[in-house]
Design an enzyme around this catalytic site. Structure first.
Site, PDB file in Angstrom:
ATOM      1  N   HIS A  14       0.965  -3.021   8.843  1.00  0.00           N
ATOM      2  CA  HIS A  14       2.372  -2.564   8.739  1.00  0.00           C
ATOM      3  C   HIS A  14       2.457  -1.150   9.320  1.00  0.00           C
ATOM      4  O   HIS A  14       2.006  -0.193   8.705  1.00  0.00           O
ATOM      5  CB  HIS A  14       2.835  -2.556   7.275  1.00  0.00           C
ATOM      6  CG  HIS A  14       4.284  -2.207   7.112  1.00  0.00           C
ATOM      7  ND1 HIS A  14       5.164  -2.978   6.384  1.00  0.00           N
ATOM      8  CD2 HIS A  14       5.025  -1.170   7.582  1.00  0.00           C
ATOM      9  CE1 HIS A  14       6.364  -2.432   6.402  1.00  0.00           C
ATOM     10  NE2 HIS A  14       6.314  -1.321   7.130  1.00  0.00           N
ATOM     11  N   HIS A  16       4.906   1.685  11.855  1.00  0.00           N
ATOM     12  CA  HIS A  16       6.053   2.086  12.686  1.00  0.00           C
ATOM     13  C   HIS A  16       5.535   3.010  13.780  1.00  0.00           C
ATOM     14  O   HIS A  16       5.000   4.080  13.485  1.00  0.00           O
ATOM     15  CB  HIS A  16       7.101   2.813  11.846  1.00  0.00           C
ATOM     16  CG  HIS A  16       7.642   1.978  10.729  1.00  0.00           C
ATOM     17  ND1 HIS A  16       8.763   1.193  10.862  1.00  0.00           N
ATOM     18  CD2 HIS A  16       7.178   1.767   9.478  1.00  0.00           C
ATOM     19  CE1 HIS A  16       8.980   0.545   9.721  1.00  0.00           C
ATOM     20  NE2 HIS A  16       8.039   0.873   8.870  1.00  0.00           N
ATOM     21  N   LYS A 100      10.476  -9.925  10.446  1.00  0.00           N
ATOM     22  CA  LYS A 100      10.671  -8.902   9.410  1.00  0.00           C
ATOM     23  C   LYS A 100      12.067  -8.988   8.815  1.00  0.00           C
ATOM     24  O   LYS A 100      13.068  -8.930   9.526  1.00  0.00           O
ATOM     25  CB  LYS A 100      10.440  -7.504  10.016  1.00  0.00           C
ATOM     26  CG  LYS A 100      10.568  -6.366   9.017  1.00  0.00           C
ATOM     27  CD  LYS A 100       9.448  -6.360   7.992  1.00  0.00           C
ATOM     28  CE  LYS A 100       9.733  -5.412   6.832  1.00  0.00           C
ATOM     29  NZ  LYS A 100       9.492  -4.004   7.155  1.00  0.00           N
ATOM     30  N   HIS A 137      10.800  -6.574   3.415  1.00  0.00           N
ATOM     31  CA  HIS A 137      11.028  -5.290   2.744  1.00  0.00           C
ATOM     32  C   HIS A 137      11.650  -5.660   1.403  1.00  0.00           C
ATOM     33  O   HIS A 137      12.822  -6.023   1.333  1.00  0.00           O
ATOM     34  CB  HIS A 137      11.961  -4.398   3.572  1.00  0.00           C
ATOM     35  CG  HIS A 137      12.203  -3.054   2.942  1.00  0.00           C
ATOM     36  ND1 HIS A 137      11.721  -1.885   3.463  1.00  0.00           N
ATOM     37  CD2 HIS A 137      12.854  -2.718   1.795  1.00  0.00           C
ATOM     38  CE1 HIS A 137      12.061  -0.872   2.672  1.00  0.00           C
ATOM     39  NE2 HIS A 137      12.754  -1.355   1.664  1.00  0.00           N
ATOM     40  N   HIS A 175       4.537  -3.311   1.671  1.00  0.00           N
ATOM     41  CA  HIS A 175       4.442  -2.036   0.937  1.00  0.00           C
ATOM     42  C   HIS A 175       4.877  -2.161  -0.522  1.00  0.00           C
ATOM     43  O   HIS A 175       5.859  -1.549  -0.939  1.00  0.00           O
ATOM     44  CB  HIS A 175       5.202  -0.903   1.637  1.00  0.00           C
ATOM     45  CG  HIS A 175       6.558  -1.255   2.205  1.00  0.00           C
ATOM     46  ND1 HIS A 175       7.539  -1.880   1.475  1.00  0.00           N
ATOM     47  CD2 HIS A 175       7.082  -1.063   3.433  1.00  0.00           C
ATOM     48  CE1 HIS A 175       8.595  -2.039   2.245  1.00  0.00           C
ATOM     49  NE2 HIS A 175       8.349  -1.552   3.429  1.00  0.00           N
ATOM     50  N   ASP A 248       2.284   1.570   6.619  1.00  0.00           N
ATOM     51  CA  ASP A 248       3.700   1.944   6.695  1.00  0.00           C
ATOM     52  C   ASP A 248       3.848   3.361   7.229  1.00  0.00           C
ATOM     53  O   ASP A 248       4.812   4.057   6.887  1.00  0.00           O
ATOM     54  CB  ASP A 248       4.394   1.788   5.334  1.00  0.00           C
ATOM     55  CG  ASP A 248       5.902   1.820   5.452  1.00  0.00           C
ATOM     56  OD1 ASP A 248       6.428   1.542   6.548  1.00  0.00           O
ATOM     57  OD2 ASP A 248       6.570   2.145   4.454  1.00  0.00           O
TER      58      ASP A 248
HETATM   59  C1  NCD Z   1      10.410   3.235   7.384  1.00  0.00           C
HETATM   60  C2  NCD Z   1      10.869   3.896   8.687  1.00  0.00           C
HETATM   61  O1  NCD Z   1      11.044   5.122   8.700  1.00  0.00           O
HETATM   62  O2  NCD Z   1      11.041   3.186   9.675  1.00  0.00           O
HETATM   63  N1  NCD Z   1      10.562   4.163   6.306  1.00  0.00           N
HETATM   64  C3  NCD Z   1       9.938   4.129   5.102  1.00  0.00           C
HETATM   65  O3  NCD Z   1      10.258   4.947   4.239  1.00  0.00           O
HETATM   66  N2  NCD Z   1       8.984   3.256   4.846  1.00  0.00           N
HETATM   67  C4  NCD Z   1      11.142   1.978   7.159  1.00  0.00           C
HETATM   68  C5  NCD Z   1      10.563   1.103   6.088  1.00  0.00           C
HETATM   69  O4  NCD Z   1       9.467   0.560   6.218  1.00  0.00           O
HETATM   70  O5  NCD Z   1      11.234   0.967   5.053  1.00  0.00           O
HETATM   71 ZN    ZN Z   2       7.757   0.116   7.028  1.00  0.00          ZN
END
Ligand code: NCD
Ligand code: ZN
Length: 345
Positions: A14, A16, A100, A137, A175, A248
């Site tokens: 996971h 970003h 997702k 999520h 998460h 995450d």
């Molecule tokens: C994530 C993001 O910034 O893209 N933020 C987070 O707090 N985890 C989005 C997500 O996974 O909820």
């Molecule tokens: Zn995330």
């Protein structure tokens, strides 16, 4: 206590990475340690089609350091309008590992997310049929639900319904942050798993208010009570193959976090495996780190385990105050703090 630990090269289930220059700044931190990572589709605009996912994958691969063998695994962003045909196309594409599910309005760039579970039943049926996992999520967004209860209520109202109505659908609760989510996953069939972040293993919600408001500890789902943190540590270190590593890591520029309305997301990529090592070490379960970080996720997704290894050394080092992030900077977790494990070069 061992001072060196060699494990099969891990994966991040996971992540970003963002896009453009910011992505180019952070991708190397993940590729240094992880063989593969599941890239979240909450770009602006979101990655809703196979064509967009292929283009995003190509941009990421083109940004990798030379000689890197890092493999991005893509996801599509589920909307009320995602068609069963797009799901089948995603399955056939090969490089898309799952779909997702963001409840509309739950988190960063989730405005195009799902407004009502029943609207995505045709897409979920197509996924169940072709064996493409759903990555959730797990929070409800109803304004009358307390922010600290959003995951627990999602387990009761949404996840239980999905598992009941789509008994063969592969599901990852992303998460997880609560005892209730950990218990739900433990009790569910083997094709229901969960990712766990380093911050939810290390910190309770007290970390958000330690000596003042701490925007860099703010992510979604928000940190919970200490009892939940302990339940997550038990889940991650317990050897159960349903739980696996998903950082995450979610970088935001410093000014977007240190703001009157700060963004949710913690940047952990440059120190993620080291943080997990610290958690497993503190629990006296370093021998279980490899399963959690390198085996369980690959086995869940039906992918081969990685061939190479990494070595962690017990060695004190100080996390940098910030990292470059396009034209800006991003503040990592534990900025300026000392960590006790480090990946050897
Ligand atoms: C994530 C993001 O910034 O893209 N933020 C987070 O707090 N985890 C989005 C997500 O996974 O909820
Ligand atoms: Zn995330």
């Amino acid at each position: 206590m061992p001072d060196m630990l060699t494990i099969t090269r891990p994966d991040d289930w996971h992540l970003h990475l963002r896009d453009g220059e910011p992505m180019r700044s952070v991708v190397g931190a993940t590729a240094r340690v992880f063989a593969r990572a599941v890239l979240m589709p909450n770009l602006d605009p979101p990655v809703t089609t196979v064509a967009a996912a292929a283009a995003y994958r190509d941009r990421v691969v083109a940004s990798l350091p030379s000689k890197s063998t890092f493999t991005p695994l893509l996801t599509l962003y589920l909307t009320d309008d995602t068609s069963p045909a797009e799901i089948e196309c995603a399955r056939a594409a090969g490089f898309i590992i799952g779909i997702k599910y963001y409840p509309a309005g739950a988190t960063t760039n989730s405005a195009s997310g799902v407004t009502d579970l029943s609207r995505v039943y045709p897409a979920l049926a197509a996924m169940e049929k072709c064996g493409l996992p759903l990555l959730v999520h797990g929070e409800v967004t109803d304004p009358d639900v307390d922010v600290f209860d959003r995951e627990r209520v999602c387990v009761e109202r949404v996840l239980a319904r999905i598992v009941h109505d789509f008994p063969a659908l592969k599901l990852v609760v992303e998460h997880i942050t609560t005892r209730e989510a950990a218990q739900f996953v433990a009790a569910a069939p083997a094709h229901v798993g969960a990712t766990i972040t380093p911050q939810h293993l290390l910190w309770s919600r007290n970390a958000l208010f330690a000596g003042g408001l701490r925007p860099h500890a703010y992510c979604l789902p928000v940190l919970k009570r200490e009892t939940h943190r302990q339940a997550l540590v038990d889940a991650a270190t317990g050897g159960n193959a349903k739980y696996f590593l998903g950082t995450d890591s979610a970088p935001h520029a410093r000014h977007a976090k240190e703001s009157a309305c700060g963004c949710a997301g913690c940047f952990s990529a440059p120190l993620a495996i080291e943080l997990y090592a610290q958690v497993f070490d503190a629990a006296g379960k370093l021998d279980r780190l490899e399963g959690f970080a390198s085996f369980h996720g690959a086995d869940f997704y039906g992918l081969p385990r990685n061939a190479g290894t990494i070595t962690l050394k017990r060695e004190s080092w100080t996390v940098p105050a910030s990292y470059p992030f396009g034209a800006e900077t991003v503040v990592p977790l534990f900025a300026g703090k000392a960590l006790s494990w480090r990946v050897a070069d």
